[in-house]
Design a protein around this motif. Structure first.
Motif, PDB file in Angstrom:
ATOM      1  N   MET B  41       0.836  -1.203   0.000  1.00  0.00           N
ATOM      2  CA  MET B  41       0.000   0.000   0.000  1.00  0.00           C
ATOM      3  C   MET B  41       0.872   1.256   0.000  1.00  0.00           C
ATOM      4  SD  MET B  41      -3.051  -0.972  -0.193  1.00  0.00           S
ATOM      5  CE  MET B  41      -4.365   0.042   0.357  1.00  0.00           C
ATOM      6  N   ALA B  42       1.948   1.244   0.792  1.00  0.00           N
ATOM      7  CA  ALA B  42       2.810   2.428   0.885  1.00  0.00           C
ATOM      8  C   ALA B  42       3.526   2.674  -0.448  1.00  0.00           C
ATOM      9  CB  ALA B  42       3.810   2.266   2.018  1.00  0.00           C
ATOM     10  N   VAL B  43       4.003   1.594  -1.077  1.00  0.00           N
ATOM     11  CA  VAL B  43       4.719   1.748  -2.352  1.00  0.00           C
ATOM     12  C   VAL B  43       3.764   2.310  -3.411  1.00  0.00           C
ATOM     13  CG1 VAL B  43       5.765   0.472  -4.272  1.00  0.00           C
ATOM     14  CG2 VAL B  43       6.480  -0.012  -1.951  1.00  0.00           C
ATOM     15  N   VAL B  44       2.580   1.688  -3.510  1.00  0.00           N
ATOM     16  CA  VAL B  44       1.608   2.119  -4.522  1.00  0.00           C
ATOM     17  C   VAL B  44       1.234   3.581  -4.305  1.00  0.00           C
ATOM     18  CG1 VAL B  44      -0.770   1.814  -5.280  1.00  0.00           C
ATOM     19  CG2 VAL B  44       0.688  -0.172  -4.978  1.00  0.00           C
ATOM     20  N   ASN B  45       0.926   3.934  -3.066  1.00  0.00           N
ATOM     21  CA  ASN B  45       0.486   5.309  -2.802  1.00  0.00           C
ATOM     22  C   ASN B  45       1.621   6.311  -2.938  1.00  0.00           C
ATOM     23  OD1 ASN B  45      -2.406   5.452  -2.122  1.00  0.00           O
ATOM     24  ND2 ASN B  45      -1.830   3.812  -0.733  1.00  0.00           N
ATOM     25  N   THR B  46       2.837   5.915  -2.515  1.00  0.00           N
ATOM     26  CA  THR B  46       3.969   6.842  -2.642  1.00  0.00           C
ATOM     27  C   THR B  46       4.265   7.096  -4.119  1.00  0.00           C
ATOM     28  OG1 THR B  46       4.912   6.047  -0.584  1.00  0.00           O
ATOM     29  CG2 THR B  46       6.403   7.210  -2.052  1.00  0.00           C
ATOM     30  N   LEU B  47       4.400   6.001  -4.885  1.00  0.00           N
ATOM     31  CA  LEU B  47       4.723   6.185  -6.302  1.00  0.00           C
ATOM     32  C   LEU B  47       3.605   6.920  -7.023  1.00  0.00           C
ATOM     33  CD1 LEU B  47       6.503   2.861  -7.323  1.00  0.00           C
ATOM     34  CD2 LEU B  47       7.508   5.047  -6.729  1.00  0.00           C
ATOM     35  N   GLY B  48       2.365   6.560  -6.685  1.00  0.00           N
ATOM     36  CA  GLY B  48       1.211   7.226  -7.293  1.00  0.00           C
ATOM     37  C   GLY B  48       1.251   8.714  -7.025  1.00  0.00           C
ATOM     38  N   THR B  49       1.534   9.079  -5.779  1.00  0.00           N
ATOM     39  CA  THR B  49       1.557  10.501  -5.422  1.00  0.00           C
ATOM     40  C   THR B  49       2.719  11.209  -6.106  1.00  0.00           C
ATOM     41  OG1 THR B  49       0.763   9.784  -3.277  1.00  0.00           O
ATOM     42  CG2 THR B  49       1.429  12.060  -3.445  1.00  0.00           C
ATOM     43  N   VAL B  50       3.881  10.548  -6.118  1.00  0.00           N
ATOM     44  CA  VAL B  50       5.051  11.170  -6.744  1.00  0.00           C
ATOM     45  C   VAL B  50       4.781  11.418  -8.229  1.00  0.00           C
ATOM     46  CG1 VAL B  50       7.426  10.704  -7.461  1.00  0.00           C
ATOM     47  CG2 VAL B  50       6.750  10.304  -5.112  1.00  0.00           C
TER      48      VAL B  50
END
Lengths: 233, 850
Positions: B41-50
């Motif tokens: 979840m953190a990877v998906v949301n971090t990359l998505g936000t970036v």
């Protein structure tokens, strides 16, 4: 409460438990019993006779099918689980055949937890004091699996007496010990009972241990009989 | 002497620490599941936000200005260009595809011609120039070009070499470092070649109706706020001033709208995959908590005997679970920070404009942590409430009491509250709320179906009576109280369903593409054929194939203005066919129906038809534009309106790679319009002939572009493979979660089994009997569940396939059977490893203690 007053009073108690096929098994039949404050009572009987069930009723961990249980002046028959927990915290100490120490806690912590749950202050020093009273000052920080059977039972005794309960229930306290350790634990049990003026009810197969109590009861097929020959008052 | 709330909390925290200190090894599966879910979840949301932040921050740069004015197939006139300047500083960029020739080699490239004002925002950088440190002006002077570095190695070229594009020669002066306006290009026909506008003119590639995109980027004065309203206003002004031109005006964000939509969908999909993984992992978390609390039954009973109230017990173990959730969550987000940092270079190759600001991204990490805590409690509640109900009587009676999960009104209410919190969090963070609702619906259906499957398996094993003792024990273990059958079924079932659905969808897609490539698609597409080249090209093509293998179609560009006499703006056109009325479209004309025409309504006109214009349309015009046979459609071509009567509708399969036009006019006045032609050719011994023909076209018709279908299809297959790999990675993580859960579930009942097995061993059961019994149980569970998963996965793949518009679905039983076989091997292996202690222990040790 004076010593000649009944601290435990069972009135017409019956206990039936449902078996695997929802068929009721009658464990205890119409038992009435009064235990005096400060006395020592033993209950003896064959396996399956109902002696453990009787102790469970006194401890408030089992509810009777019929009858009334008054302990330390409180009718606990219809107490809910939390009321029973509070009741035990303030009135009852229990010693088991299998010791039942919490394996993740040291000897000191096992004693301290009883004090903490009862809301005492200075739990650490009180716990140490209790362990010293059972001769385990040198084993304070040992875990149960680092202690011998006799030492474990002594920790259990310290835990049971540390909150100065009015009643101590002991279920075969020497049953898992060799004779030497059994003797030590027995001596300690009666010494602590005397020190705290605790009412002692113990279940045992050991006739010698039973003979040390002032009153002996025999339970047979769920019926309680007084062993008058050993009734010392 | 009193117990207050603070004491309870302190006690709970102290006890929790002790439990964690001594019992952390009980939580290996718990932590693995949690870390997996939080990390994902953190990877998906971090990359998505970036990615989204980069796009928003660099929207102007990606667009190359504050606003873009586009005309397809036509360059703006000098008057129009002058008009644009009233909106700000203007830069003109033209993009097109063409062939680049170097010695005997040629390849398709994407050309970008820029003016001296390019780029209005950002900086164009070069990796290398010859001579060193040339400015852009110097690179592009005198037919100089800058190219994608990959192209150099692809054609074994070096800086300073001369290449041919169209009719002109160009010198490679630089390799491109970074194009500030290069957005994501999922599909490109070739590497980038940059040149000046003057150089493009030299090539002779730009003529009326050439497939060229003309873009005019505008940097507006600072005081002007470029938003949707402003964009609309500019478009209206342009339409009013130059009504005969098809204008499209976009702002920074609008220019990347499709990219943002794509990314939004991708992030939403990844988020849902993460959530699905988390929910599967949640089962593992719940199962671990249950196993742990079951082992702690005696301790809990001791605490109760000592006077611990239900609230105290609940507090202690809720704090333990909460602390574990936090520990797992923190490990997860730390791991996610490392993963995102590691993934950045990979992401930068796909999204060059991404700025590397990854690592521990606050909001995304906090969200992942929140999901971690929420899901941990969601799946732990039944076990926690069961722990509260442990009776102190346990200390006096049976030690093998079954730890039944709580199913009271309280537990249902708490679970419902947690589910609502989870749902609210998902909705709050979702761009596409419908997708979330739909996905949760699917998850609920999966829970119900596998719940039903569990029920049936239990009933079935209860009903079957066999005389073989080891087999009877196997059947009993499936439905015994406390059996983890449901956990196993759900863990294997969900993961396998998704895996089979994905594999079958991909396999069907690849097979279809292969089928098109080998059977239906032409070998070459030849575009930008000028009228004067038509007959010469036709002659050349006939050298390679019979006339019936060649299709040559003229093409003009026109915009639909009226449908059945009503202006397009007043007609409610279906979303599916909106593309046809949005800007200019290619229109062909023909006397006879194309060979591949599948006329489903009306009649084709006679070959010698002369008269008012007639029109053949895609059948979706009839369905989606409220146009019937006999109605008219008006198209504007080079400012002139042609109103034609619709006389027939064709069913067109655009995925066939054949030459298809949505609109074909009858011959007549349209022949007089300037136009280009497109051709396709089917070749035998394709590979050999294709290269030869492509080479001849490149040599003899430099301005004409030949695209090899085989290469395009290979490109599509590669893209699909890449997408499938990304999806497989996601599903792989879900599978990993499933395996962790399976590991936990299969070893959860080992204590109960040991007692049974001890008795059986005393009664004479051999090690082999025990192994046979366990194997039968695991294989039975695995077989039933994987067969159900195969059916559901296949149905899922069929639904996806139908949704993608596929006509027929290949079941490919080998995929399902292979997956089932692998599943059985895996379940047996995990079961054996997790329970190996069962086969070697001596019953005496256990029975003596009992």
């Amino acid at each position: 409460m004076r010593n000649n007053e009944a601290i435990i009073s069972l009135k017409n108690i019956a206990l039936s438990l449902s078996g695997p096929n929802k068929k009721l098994t009658h464990i205890l039949h119409d038992i009435s019993l009064q235990v005096q404050q400060g006395s020592a009572t033993s209950i003896v009987g064959a396996s399956g006779s109902g002696k453990t069930s009787l102790m469970m009723l006194m401890a408030g961990v089992e509810k009777p099918t019929k009858g009334e249980i008054i302990v330390a002046g409180q009718d606990i028959t219809h107490f809910n689980e939390d009321q029973l927990a509070l009741f035990r915290r303030e009135n009852i100490g229990i010693v088991f055949q299998n010791f039942h120490l919490i394996p993740t806690m040291t000897a000191c912590e096992n004693v301290k937890i009883a004090l903490e749950l009862a809301g005492f202050d200075n739990c650490q020093s009180r716990a140490i004091e209790s362990l010293e009273s059972v001769g385990l000052a040198h084993r304070l920080h040992h875990y149960p699996d680092q202690l011998s059977g006799g030492e474990q039972q002594r920790v259990a005794l310290a835990r049971a007496f540390t909150t100065a309960p009015k009643i101590l229930l002991a279920d075969e306290p020497t049953g898992n010990l060799d004779s030497e350790n059994g003797q030590q634990v027995t001596e300690l049990l009666f010494k602590l009972k005397a020190t705290h003026n605790t009412t002692l009810v113990l279940i045992t197969h050991d006739r010698h241990l039973a003979s040390l109590t002032s009153r002996q009861l025999v339970i047979h097929d769920g019926t309680l009989n007084e062993n008058e020959s050993h009734h010392n008052g | 002497m009193k117990t207050n709330h603070t004491t309870t909390v302190n006690l709970a925290v102290n006890l929790a620490f002790k439990e964690l200190k001594h019992g952390w090894q009980h939580f290996t599966v718990f932590l693995a599941c949690l870390v997996l879910g939080v990390t994902m979840m953190a990877v998906v949301n971090t990359l998505g936000t970036v990615v989204k932040n980069s796009l928003t921050n660099e929207a102007q740069s990606l667009l190359g200005g504050d606003m873009e004015i586009r005309i397809k197939g036509m360059q703006a006139s000098a008057e129009q260009e002058r008009y644009f300047t009233q909106y700000g500083e203007v830069s003109y960029v033209a993009t097109l595809r063409s062939m680049l020739h170097f010695k005997a080699n040629n390849t398709l490239v994407e050309i970008k011609a820029v003016d001296e004002y390019y780029p209005l925002i950002g900086t164009l950088t070069f990796r290398q120039t010859l001579p060193k440190n040339l400015t852009a002006e110097a690179v592009f002077a005198d037919n100089g070009i800058a190219i994608d570095p990959q192209l150099l190695s692809q054609l074994s070229m070096k800086l300073g070499d001369e290449v041919i594009i169209g009719n002109a020669r160009y010198r490679i002066r630089a390799t491109i470092g970074r194009e500030p306006d290069q957005a994501v290009q999922v599909f490109t026909f070739g590497p980038r070649v940059m040149m000046s506008q003057a150089s493009l003119v030299q090539s002779g590639l730009v003529s009326t109706f050439s497939l060229v995109e003309h873009r005019y980027r505008v940097r507006t004065p600072d005081k002007v706020v470029v938003d949707d309203k402003y964009e609309e206003q500019v478009e209206l002004e342009l339409k009013a001033k130059f009504p005969n031109t098809s204008w499209r005006v976009g702002t920074g964000t609008d220019g990347n709208q499709s990219l943002e939509q794509f990314l939004d969908q991708l992030i939403a999909f990844m988020n849902l995959s993460g959530l699905a993984t988390f929910l599967i992992a949640g089962i593992g978390i719940g199962s671990s908590v249950r196993t742990y609390l079951e082992k702690k039954s005696t301790t809990i009973a001791v605490l109760k005997v000592q006077g611990a109230a239900r609230r105290t017990v609940l507090s202690i173990y809720s704090v333990v679970v909460g602390m574990l959730a936090l520990i797992g969550g923190i490990i997860g987000i730390s791991l996610a920070a490392m993963v995102t940092v590691a993934l950045m270079p990979l992401l930068a190759t796909v999204l060059p404009s991404i700025v590397g600001e990854t690592g521990l991204y606050g909001p995304a990490s906090a969200l992942a942590l929140w999901y971690g805590v929420l899901i941990t409690y969601l799946f732990s509640v039944p076990a926690l409430l069961s722990a509260v109900d442990i009776k102190p009587a346990l200390l006096f009676r049976s030690k093998t009491a079954v730890f039944e999960l709580s199913s009271t009104k309280t537990s249902h209410l708490i679970i419902l509250l947690l589910l609502m919190l989870l749902f609210a969090t998902l909705l709050y963070n979702a761009n596409d709320r419908g997708l979330i609702v739909g996905a949760l619906g699917v998850i609920c259906v999966a829970f119900i179906l596998f719940g039903l499957c569990t029920y049936c398996i239990k009933q079935l094993t209860r009903a079957i009576k066999v005389k073989t003792p080891w087999l009877q024990l196997a059947l009993s273990n499936v439905h015994r109280p406390g059996a983890t059958t449901g956990t196993v079924v759900f863990a294997i079932g969900t993961s396998l369903t998704v895996l089979i659905a994905l594999t079958l969808t991909e396999a069907n897609f690849q097979a279809r593409i292969q089928d098109i490539a080998t059977a239906r698609a032409p070998s070459l597409f030849i575009i930008d054929i000028q009228p004067h080249q038509k007959s010469a090209i036709q002659q050349l093509l006939r050298e390679f194939a019979d006339p019936d293998q060649i299709t040559l179609s003229p093409m003009v560009r026109g915009r639909i203005t009226h449908l059945a006499g009503r202006p397009v703006a007043e007609v409610a056109v279906d979303e599916e066919i909106q593309w046809a009325v949005r800007g200019d479209r290619g229109i062909s004309y023909s006397a006879v129906a194309p060979d591949n025409a599948d006329i489903i309504a009306g009649q084709w006109w006679s070959a010698d038809y002369k008269g008012e214009p007639l029109l053949s349309v895609d059948q979706r015009f009839i369905d989606g534009m409220d146009v019937n046979i006999g109605d008219t459609i008006t198209v504007k071509i080079l400012g002139e309106a042609i109103t034609a009567k619709v006389v027939n509708a064709r069913k067109i399969d655009y995925s066939s790679f054949q030459l298809n036009f949505a609109m074909i006019l009858s011959p007549g006045d349209i022949e007089e319009f300037p136009h280009t032609s497109l051709a396709t050719i089917y070749l035998e011994q394709a590979a050999n002939q294709e290269a030869k023909l492509a080479s001849r076209i490149a040599k003899e018709f430099p301005g004409v572009t030949a695209i090899r279908t085989r290469e395009v299809i290979a490109l599509i297959k590669t893209i699909m493979n890449n997408i499938a790999t990304a999806l497989r990675l996601t599903v792989g993580i879900s599978l990993l979660a499933g395996l962790l859960v399976l590991t936990s579930a299969l070893s959860a009942t080992i204590k109960q089994r040991m007692y049974d097995i001890a008795i059986l061993k005393v009664l004479g059961a051999s090690r082999g009997d025990i192994l046979k019994s366990c194997s039968a149980e695991w294989l039975l569970l695995g077989l039933i569940t994987s067969v159900v998963a195969a059916v559901m996965g296949t149905l899922g793949a069929m639904l996806i396939d139908a949704r993608l518009g596929a006509q027929e679905f290949a079941f490919m039983p080998q995929i399902s059977l292979g997956t089932i076989a692998i599943c059985l091997i895996v379940i047996w292996t995990i079961g054996y490893i997790g329970n190996r202690a069962l086969f070697n222990f001596r019953p005496a040790s256990l029975l003596r203690n009992e």
